[in-house]
Design a protein around this motif. Structure first.
Motif, short mmCIF file in Angstrom:
data_model
loop_
_atom_site.label_atom_id
_atom_site.label_comp_id
_atom_site.label_asym_id
_atom_site.label_seq_id
_atom_site.Cartn_x
_atom_site.Cartn_y
_atom_site.Cartn_z
N GLN A 7 1.12 -1.14 0.09
CA GLN A 7 -0.24 0.09 -0.17
C GLN A 7 0.75 1.46 -0.21
OE1 GLN A 7 -2.68 -1.18 -0.79
NE2 GLN A 7 -3.82 -1.39 0.86
N HIS A 8 0.51 2.42 -0.51
CA HIS A 8 1.38 3.08 -0.68
C HIS A 8 1.47 4.46 0.52
CE1 HIS A 8 -0.22 3.98 -4.71
NE2 HIS A 8 0.76 3.09 -4.93
N ILE A 9 0.83 3.98 2.15
CA ILE A 9 1.55 4.12 3.22
C ILE A 9 2.68 3.76 3.03
CG2 ILE A 9 0.21 2.70 4.32
CD1 ILE A 9 -0.23 5.36 6.48
N PRO B 257 -7.45 2.94 -5.04
CA PRO B 257 -6.21 1.77 -5.42
C PRO B 257 -6.13 2.30 -6.77
CG PRO B 257 -7.35 0.48 -6.03
CD PRO B 257 -8.58 1.46 -5.66
N LEU B 258 -5.07 4.27 -6.22
CA LEU B 258 -4.50 5.46 -8.08
C LEU B 258 -3.50 4.51 -7.87
CD1 LEU B 258 -6.49 8.74 -7.03
CD2 LEU B 258 -6.12 7.21 -9.30
N PRO B 259 -2.88 4.70 -9.22
CA PRO B 259 -1.63 3.67 -9.41
C PRO B 259 -0.57 4.36 -8.35
CG PRO B 259 -2.29 4.43 -10.63
CD PRO B 259 -3.32 5.26 -10.42
N PHE C 52 2.35 6.51 -6.98
CA PHE C 52 3.45 8.35 -7.20
C PHE C 52 2.24 9.47 -7.65
CE2 PHE C 52 6.27 5.40 -8.45
CZ PHE C 52 6.66 5.51 -7.13
N VAL C 53 0.89 8.64 -7.91
CA VAL C 53 -0.33 9.76 -8.25
C VAL C 53 -0.13 10.39 -6.45
CG1 VAL C 53 -2.67 10.08 -8.68
CG2 VAL C 53 -0.88 8.71 -10.25
N SER C 54 -1.03 11.50 -6.75
CA SER C 54 -1.61 11.91 -5.30
C SER C 54 -2.85 12.49 -5.02
CB SER C 54 -1.00 13.88 -4.96
OG SER C 54 0.65 13.42 -4.58
N GLU C 55 -3.28 11.45 -3.88
CA GLU C 55 -4.82 11.61 -4.08
C GLU C 55 -5.21 13.44 -3.67
OE1 GLU C 55 -3.18 9.55 -2.59
OE2 GLU C 55 -4.02 7.18 -3.29
N PRO C 56 -5.14 13.52 -3.01
CA PRO C 56 -5.54 15.57 -2.99
C PRO C 56 -5.67 15.86 -4.83
CG PRO C 56 -3.74 15.27 -2.51
CD PRO C 56 -4.14 14.07 -2.27
MN LIG Z 1 -2.13 6.09 -3.79
#
Ligand SMILES: [Mn+2]
Ligand SMILES: Cc1cc2nc3c(=O)[nH]c(=O)nc-3n(C[C@H](O)[C@H](O)[C@H](O)COP(=O)(O)O)c2cc1C
Length: 497
Positions: free
Chosen positions: A189-191, A224-226, A228-232
């Motif tokens: 996961q990105h975290i 689950p965006l790829p 290095f894509v910033s959710e904000p």
């Molecule tokens: Mn993410």
């Protein structure tokens, strides 16, 4: 107030639910120890209006809990309306429109949040010794749980050390004591990826946790965006305007200005503590917890009469299905189309508890591919199981586009009548397995793979642009004129609806 305000602010969202008679304000005193959660489970399982608990025993006066924020409704005409309102979409919205809206934002230009000096989330501040999370109405969700969970419908905020990647993601958080929390940060996961970057520098990860965020933001934090894509920035694209963010008190992170509650601190470098078990999205409860990272809290800020939204995980449909499943479907559809596959729609049937994804194949395009069931399954497996989104959901059911894959009865019919036991079930034992999948065994978990499968529900003829047999149904078995005549005369026949 427009529908879009509901996507931007939880309090507008609640006002709109109230207007629609889809909010029950619970004004008698309730106990955060199991009682609130038991009420929420009734609400999910009977598809009732969302409960807002206004009087909670022993909790900070004025603090509130919102249950079933994206639960389903009983009236099938508006059954997705609470979920749709997260995106500012109308009550009658169907899954196809939800998925389309989410995907349009992938193609739109990202819009970075606007940094502002102050916001409602700063109305109250607890710093240092004042921090005491036990004063908040932190619920015990299931009697077998290993602790109380403050985070079931809130998101982590972390940033890569170079400042280029902001990650907002939903992940569970258990209360350890008034200043300490615990929860998983899986390396896939990105975290987990960002925490690893900080660990490489020998540092604890600066962190914040947002509760009662704008509904569109919480939905995207479950997507689950790829990497290095910033959710904000993606949320800005989805809303067509920047989100307003304020800076945390005790670190440099930025959080939604109108959130209900923000918890700040750091994810410890290597401390762990027992976390869980917790009733989970697949509908089961494990016997034991696991050692998970410790989160140290240095400040809490919150709005007047703060609202803590919760998800009481378990059998469908709760937010792990309505939010997570929907966001996964949109992302895998994008990924598979990018891979050149003729997929028209993807849907994680809520009834399957985010354990299967159904794909609708454009059979005309399929015929042009001159492929076979096995070759198609291989192509799908490659594009899907190796992706950040597809990895999460282990079974893929492939059907023709004559099936409306958002209608579970049509999917079950196709699965039962079209998949040949010897020719259409394709396991992919070497693809990575998501560790929370409930049927994985010790060997699978140790190997980090296994449990994945593609089930083909396309008849051999459909690979040649034909169909094996025509369908026997109202829509297919009668001339159009007769169908119309029957509908027109419906009441005349004596039916009242
Ligand atoms: Mn993410
Ligand atoms: C209600 C809800 C609860 C969730 N709980 C967790 C969780 O405890 N741990 C986890 O890894 N993912 C959890 N998820 C899924 C993640 O939020 C999701 O996979 C998301 O894509 C993770 O962000 P990332 O892709 O930026 O890593 C949850 C999703 C929802 C909607």
């Amino acid at each position: 107030m427009s529908l879009r305000d509901s996507a931007l602010d939880l309090r507008c969202f609640l006002q709109e639910l109230k207007r629609r008679d889809d909010l029950t304000e619970v004004n008698v005193e309730v106990d955060a120890d199991l009682e609130i959660a038991a009420i929420c489970r009734q609400v999910y399982e009977k598809r009732l209006s969302a409960p807002l608990f206004n009087q909670i025993k022993d909790a900070l006066p004025g603090s509130r809990v919102l249950g079933a924020p994206a639960g389903m409704l009983r009236d099938s005409a508006v059954e997705y309306s609470r979920l749709a309102l997260h995106f500012g979409l109308p009550a009658e919205t169907r899954p196809q429109q939800l998925v389309q809206t989410i995907r349009q934002a992938m193609k739109a230009t990202p819009i970075k949040p606007r940094q502002v000096a102050n916001g409602p989330v700063k109305q109250h501040r607890w710093l240092g010794d004042e921090v005491d999370l036990t004063r908040l109405p932190v619920p015990m969700l299931h009697q077998q749980d290993g602790g109380r969970y403050i985070g079931t419908y809130g998101f982590h905020v972390v940033q890569s050390p170079d400042g280029n990647w902001d990650s907002w993601s939903i992940g569970r958080l258990m209360l350890v004591d008034g200043k300490t929390l615990a929860g998983p940060t899986f390396p896939t996961q990105h975290i987990g990826m960002i925490r690893e970057m900080w660990t490489q520098q020998g540092k604890a990860t600066p962190w914040a946790f947002v509760l009662g965020a704008p509904p569109a933001a919480i939905a995207v934090a479950g997507m689950p965006l790829p990497a290095f894509v910033s959710e904000p920035d993606y949320i800005g694209a989805l809303l067509g305007e920047p989100l307003e963010v304020v800076q945390a008190e005790t670190n440099a992170l930025w959080v939604p200005a109108n959130a209900e509650i923000v918890i700040e601190g750091e994810i410890s470098l290597e401390e762990t503590v027992m976390e869980g078990p917790m009733g989970e999205y697949h509908g089961y409860q494990r016997d034991t917890g696991k050692l998970q990272p410790v989160f140290h809290v240095t400040a809490v800020t919150f709005r007047e009469r703060p609202i803590l939204p919760i998800c009481v995980a378990g059998v469908p449909a709760e937010e792990n299905h309505t939010i997570w499943g929907t966001m996964i479907a949109a992302q895998v559809l994008e990924d598979l189309q990018q891979a050149g596959l003729p997929v028209e729609m993807a849907w994680c049937s809520y009834e399957a508890a985010s354990c299967w994804t159904v794909l609708a194949i454009n059979t005309q395009k399929l015929a042009e591919m001159r492929t076979s069931a096995k070759a198609l399954a291989d192509q799908i497996a490659h594009a899907y199981f190796d992706s950040h989104a597809g990895y999460l959901v282990p079974k893929v059911i492939v059907v023709g586009d004559d099936i409306d894959i958002t209608r579970i009865e049509e999917v079950v019919w196709a699965l039962a009548t079209r998949a040949h036991p010897q020719h259409d079930y394709f396991p992919y034992p070497d693809k990575p397995g998501f560790p929370l999948v409930p049927y994985l065994n010790a060997a699978d978990l140790a190997a980090g793979k296994g449990g994945n499968m593609v089930i083909n529900c396309l008849y051999p003829e459909q690979f040649e642009g034909k169909m094996r047999a025509s369908t026997a149904s109202f829509a297919h078995s009668y001339p159009d004129a007769l169908q119309q005549q029957v509908l027109d005369r419906w009441q005349e026949y004596g039916f009242n609806r």
